[in-house]
Write a protein that holds these residues in place. Structure first.
Motif, PDB file in Angstrom:
ATOM      1  N   MET A 117      46.475   6.815  56.429  1.00 26.55           N
ATOM      2  CA  MET A 117      45.258   6.008  56.463  1.00 26.55           C
ATOM      3  C   MET A 117      45.668   4.591  56.806  1.00 26.55           C
ATOM      4  SD  MET A 117      42.341   5.315  53.571  1.00 26.55           S
ATOM      5  CE  MET A 117      40.809   4.498  54.001  1.00 26.55           C
ATOM      6  N   ALA A 118      44.914   3.952  57.694  1.00 24.08           N
ATOM      7  CA  ALA A 118      45.225   2.594  58.134  1.00 24.08           C
ATOM      8  C   ALA A 118      43.958   1.767  58.212  1.00 24.08           C
ATOM      9  CB  ALA A 118      45.929   2.617  59.489  1.00 24.08           C
ATOM     10  N   LEU A 119      44.133   0.453  58.066  1.00 23.34           N
ATOM     11  CA  LEU A 119      43.038  -0.500  58.149  1.00 23.34           C
ATOM     12  C   LEU A 119      43.289  -1.472  59.290  1.00 23.34           C
ATOM     13  CD1 LEU A 119      42.724  -1.557  54.379  1.00 23.34           C
ATOM     14  CD2 LEU A 119      41.676   0.418  55.502  1.00 23.34           C
ATOM     15  N   SER A 151      48.972   0.279  70.609  1.00 25.07           N
ATOM     16  CA  SER A 151      49.935   1.360  70.809  1.00 25.07           C
ATOM     17  C   SER A 151      49.797   2.483  69.791  1.00 25.07           C
ATOM     18  CB  SER A 151      51.364   0.794  70.759  1.00 25.07           C
ATOM     19  OG  SER A 151      51.626   0.197  69.499  1.00 25.07           O
ATOM     20  N   THR A 152      48.709   2.489  69.026  1.00 25.70           N
ATOM     21  CA  THR A 152      48.544   3.490  67.970  1.00 25.70           C
ATOM     22  C   THR A 152      47.222   4.232  68.100  1.00 25.70           C
ATOM     23  OG1 THR A 152      47.459   1.964  66.428  1.00 25.70           O
ATOM     24  CG2 THR A 152      49.871   2.036  66.381  1.00 25.70           C
ATOM     25  N   GLY A 153      47.214   5.467  67.600  1.00 26.00           N
ATOM     26  CA  GLY A 153      45.977   6.234  67.581  1.00 26.00           C
ATOM     27  C   GLY A 153      44.958   5.624  66.641  1.00 26.00           C
ATOM     28  N   VAL A 154      45.410   5.183  65.448  1.00 27.99           N
ATOM     29  CA  VAL A 154      44.463   4.578  64.508  1.00 27.99           C
ATOM     30  C   VAL A 154      43.907   3.278  65.071  1.00 27.99           C
ATOM     31  CG1 VAL A 154      45.280   5.665  62.377  1.00 27.99           C
ATOM     32  CG2 VAL A 154      46.456   3.626  63.244  1.00 27.99           C
ATOM     33  N   GLY A 155      44.735   2.532  65.810  1.00 26.59           N
ATOM     34  CA  GLY A 155      44.251   1.303  66.425  1.00 26.59           C
ATOM     35  C   GLY A 155      43.156   1.566  67.433  1.00 26.59           C
ATOM     36  N   ALA A 217      43.712  10.621  65.723  1.00 24.81           N
ATOM     37  CA  ALA A 217      43.098   9.738  64.733  1.00 24.81           C
ATOM     38  C   ALA A 217      41.593   9.673  64.913  1.00 24.81           C
ATOM     39  CB  ALA A 217      43.687   8.329  64.841  1.00 24.81           C
ATOM     40  N   VAL A 218      40.889   9.442  63.793  1.00 21.04           N
ATOM     41  CA  VAL A 218      39.439   9.241  63.817  1.00 21.04           C
ATOM     42  C   VAL A 218      39.095   8.122  62.847  1.00 21.04           C
ATOM     43  CG1 VAL A 218      38.949  11.664  64.363  1.00 21.04           C
ATOM     44  CG2 VAL A 218      38.957  10.906  61.977  1.00 21.04           C
ATOM     45  N   PRO A 219      38.024   7.374  63.111  1.00 23.95           N
ATOM     46  CA  PRO A 219      37.596   6.349  62.153  1.00 23.95           C
ATOM     47  C   PRO A 219      36.933   6.984  60.936  1.00 23.95           C
ATOM     48  CG  PRO A 219      36.036   6.479  63.960  1.00 23.95           C
ATOM     49  CD  PRO A 219      37.163   7.413  64.303  1.00 23.95           C
ATOM     50  N   VAL A 220      36.971   6.269  59.821  1.00 23.03           N
ATOM     51  CA  VAL A 220      36.225   6.675  58.630  1.00 23.03           C
ATOM     52  C   VAL A 220      34.844   6.044  58.745  1.00 23.03           C
ATOM     53  CG1 VAL A 220      36.093   6.594  56.109  1.00 23.03           C
ATOM     54  CG2 VAL A 220      38.325   6.787  57.247  1.00 23.03           C
ATOM     55  N   THR A 225      35.559  -1.266  54.771  1.00 19.36           N
ATOM     56  CA  THR A 225      36.358  -2.047  55.708  1.00 19.36           C
ATOM     57  C   THR A 225      36.803  -1.115  56.818  1.00 19.36           C
ATOM     58  OG1 THR A 225      38.226  -3.582  55.915  1.00 19.36           O
ATOM     59  CG2 THR A 225      38.557  -1.637  54.543  1.00 19.36           C
ATOM     60  N   SER A 226      37.113  -1.656  57.989  1.00 26.48           N
ATOM     61  CA  SER A 226      37.458  -0.806  59.130  1.00 26.48           C
ATOM     62  C   SER A 226      38.677   0.043  58.800  1.00 26.48           C
ATOM     63  CB  SER A 226      37.734  -1.665  60.368  1.00 26.48           C
ATOM     64  OG  SER A 226      36.568  -2.319  60.787  1.00 26.48           O
ATOM     65  N   ALA A 227      38.502   1.353  58.734  1.00 27.48           N
ATOM     66  CA  ALA A 227      39.573   2.260  58.337  1.00 27.48           C
ATOM     67  C   ALA A 227      39.585   3.483  59.247  1.00 27.48           C
ATOM     68  CB  ALA A 227      39.402   2.699  56.878  1.00 27.48           C
ATOM     69  N   ALA A 228      40.760   4.076  59.393  1.00 24.27           N
ATOM     70  CA  ALA A 228      40.912   5.302  60.171  1.00 24.27           C
ATOM     71  C   ALA A 228      41.948   6.180  59.491  1.00 24.27           C
ATOM     72  CB  ALA A 228      41.339   4.990  61.604  1.00 24.27           C
ATOM     73  N   ILE A 229      41.845   7.490  59.725  1.00 26.15           N
ATOM     74  CA  ILE A 229      42.853   8.429  59.239  1.00 26.15           C
ATOM     75  C   ILE A 229      43.448   9.159  60.425  1.00 26.15           C
ATOM     76  CG2 ILE A 229      41.850   8.695  56.944  1.00 26.15           C
ATOM     77  CD1 ILE A 229      40.592  11.328  57.883  1.00 26.15           C
ATOM     78  N   SER A 230      44.655   9.660  60.245  1.00 21.66           N
ATOM     79  CA  SER A 230      45.348  10.305  61.361  1.00 21.66           C
ATOM     80  C   SER A 230      46.324  11.352  60.855  1.00 21.66           C
ATOM     81  CB  SER A 230      46.109   9.263  62.186  1.00 21.66           C
ATOM     82  OG  SER A 230      47.191   8.724  61.428  1.00 21.66           O
ATOM     83  N   ILE A 231      46.737  12.220  61.763  1.00 16.96           N
ATOM     84  CA  ILE A 231      47.901  13.077  61.525  1.00 16.96           C
ATOM     85  C   ILE A 231      48.869  12.820  62.669  1.00 16.96           C
ATOM     86  CG2 ILE A 231      46.580  14.802  60.257  1.00 16.96           C
ATOM     87  CD1 ILE A 231      48.030  15.818  63.594  1.00 16.96           C
ATOM     88  N   SER A 232      50.140  12.904  62.379  1.00 18.17           N
ATOM     89  CA  SER A 232      51.148  12.679  63.408  1.00 18.17           C
ATOM     90  C   SER A 232      52.329  13.608  63.180  1.00 18.17           C
ATOM     91  CB  SER A 232      51.611  11.226  63.411  1.00 18.17           C
ATOM     92  OG  SER A 232      52.131  10.872  62.148  1.00 18.17           O
ATOM     93  N   GLY A 233      52.971  13.965  64.289  1.00 17.53           N
ATOM     94  CA  GLY A 233      54.127  14.847  64.194  1.00 17.53           C
ATOM     95  C   GLY A 233      54.832  14.945  65.529  1.00 17.53           C
TER      96      GLY A 233
END
Length: 267
Positions: A117-119, A151-155, A217-220, A225-233
């Protein structure tokens, strides 16, 4: 902390609406939000124009916020967000991360990959929670790490909801340094990528932050506050073909997390 009664009028202290909120507090928080949206530093005239409040009211509120340490006045007479907000933000981020972990654990259970999870914090992405994959070879991002959003999916997931002119301004402030040869470094190409995010409903980091790693990644929605969750591998496991399985799970978990945050109850 100095009392605010000397800095706010009696009219400012009247209850506002059915919520019972105190009007002066609502106005003060609104001004702080507007300062954050403007990059953290503004002039009184800018706040008056954006909020619609008269200058005397804004001046009284800002004087109280300065006295409390939540705002500081710069030598150029402009106002900037103050250091006392850092402790509040850090505590809130930790709490948000704690609330998110059960939802991230479900993502790991259903996809097998590391969940984050990222903000959006100012012009940067900050990771506030992670649940690692059980695979021996897995992705790890330190909680608290900050990266540039391009450079990020959450971004991408977070910036896709912002007007293009705001995105261009952000990119102008941060630059678009290449983390890998796959990183998007052209503003027009990045805006095209954000259009794809809006059309598809999810974002992809395809070797753009780190070679050999793919992220969805997708936004919540409706997050406080602006947040997104993601999976990475690894790209060998997180393939383009896995989109059909992974993205619906991400979207479902994001919606559930949104409801939990709105209700302020744990999963």
């Amino acid at each position: 902390m100095p009392p605010s009664s000397a800095s706010t009028s009696a009219a400012d202290a009247k209850p506002a609406g059915a919520s019972g909120g105190v009007q002066s507090l609502e106005r003060a928080f609104d001004l702080l939000e507007r300062m954050a949206d403007a990059g953290g530093e503004v002039g009184l005239s800018e706040l008056s124009a954006s909020s619609g409040l008269p200058l005397p009211t804004i001046h009284r509120l800002m004087r109280t916020l300065v006295a409390c340490g939540y705002v500081r006045q710069q030598p150029n007479r402009r106002y900037a967000l103050g250091p006392r907000l850092i402790r509040l933000g850090e505590s809130a981020s930790r709490l948000l991360g704690t609330w998110a972990r059960p939802f991230l654990a479900r993502l790991v259970e259903e996809t097998g990959e590391t969940a984050n999870m990222a903000l959006l914090d100012g012009d940067e992405i900050v990771y506030v929670a992670q649940v690692p994959s059980r695979h021996a070879v897995r992705m790890f991002t330190e909680v608290g790490r900050r990266v540039l959003p391009h450079s990020t999916g959450v971004g991408k997931a977070l910036l896709a909801g912002h007007p293009p002119e705001e995105v261009r301004a952000l990119l102008g402030r941060t630059g678009m340094p290449a983390a890998t040869e796959k990183t998007i470094t052209d503003p027009d190409a990045f805006l095209d990528a954000l259009a794809d995010v809006r059309r598809l409903g999810y974002a992809v980091d395809d070797n753009e932050q780190e070679i050999g790693v793919r992220c969805f990644a997708v936004p919540v929605p409706d997050s406080p506050t602006s947040a997104a969750i993601s999976i990475s591998g690894p790209t060998g496991r997180v393939t383009e073909a896995s989109t059909e399985k992974v993205v619906p799970v991400l979207q479902e978990v994001a919606a559930q997390l949104s409801v939990a945050l709105a209700n302020q109850t744990p999963a």
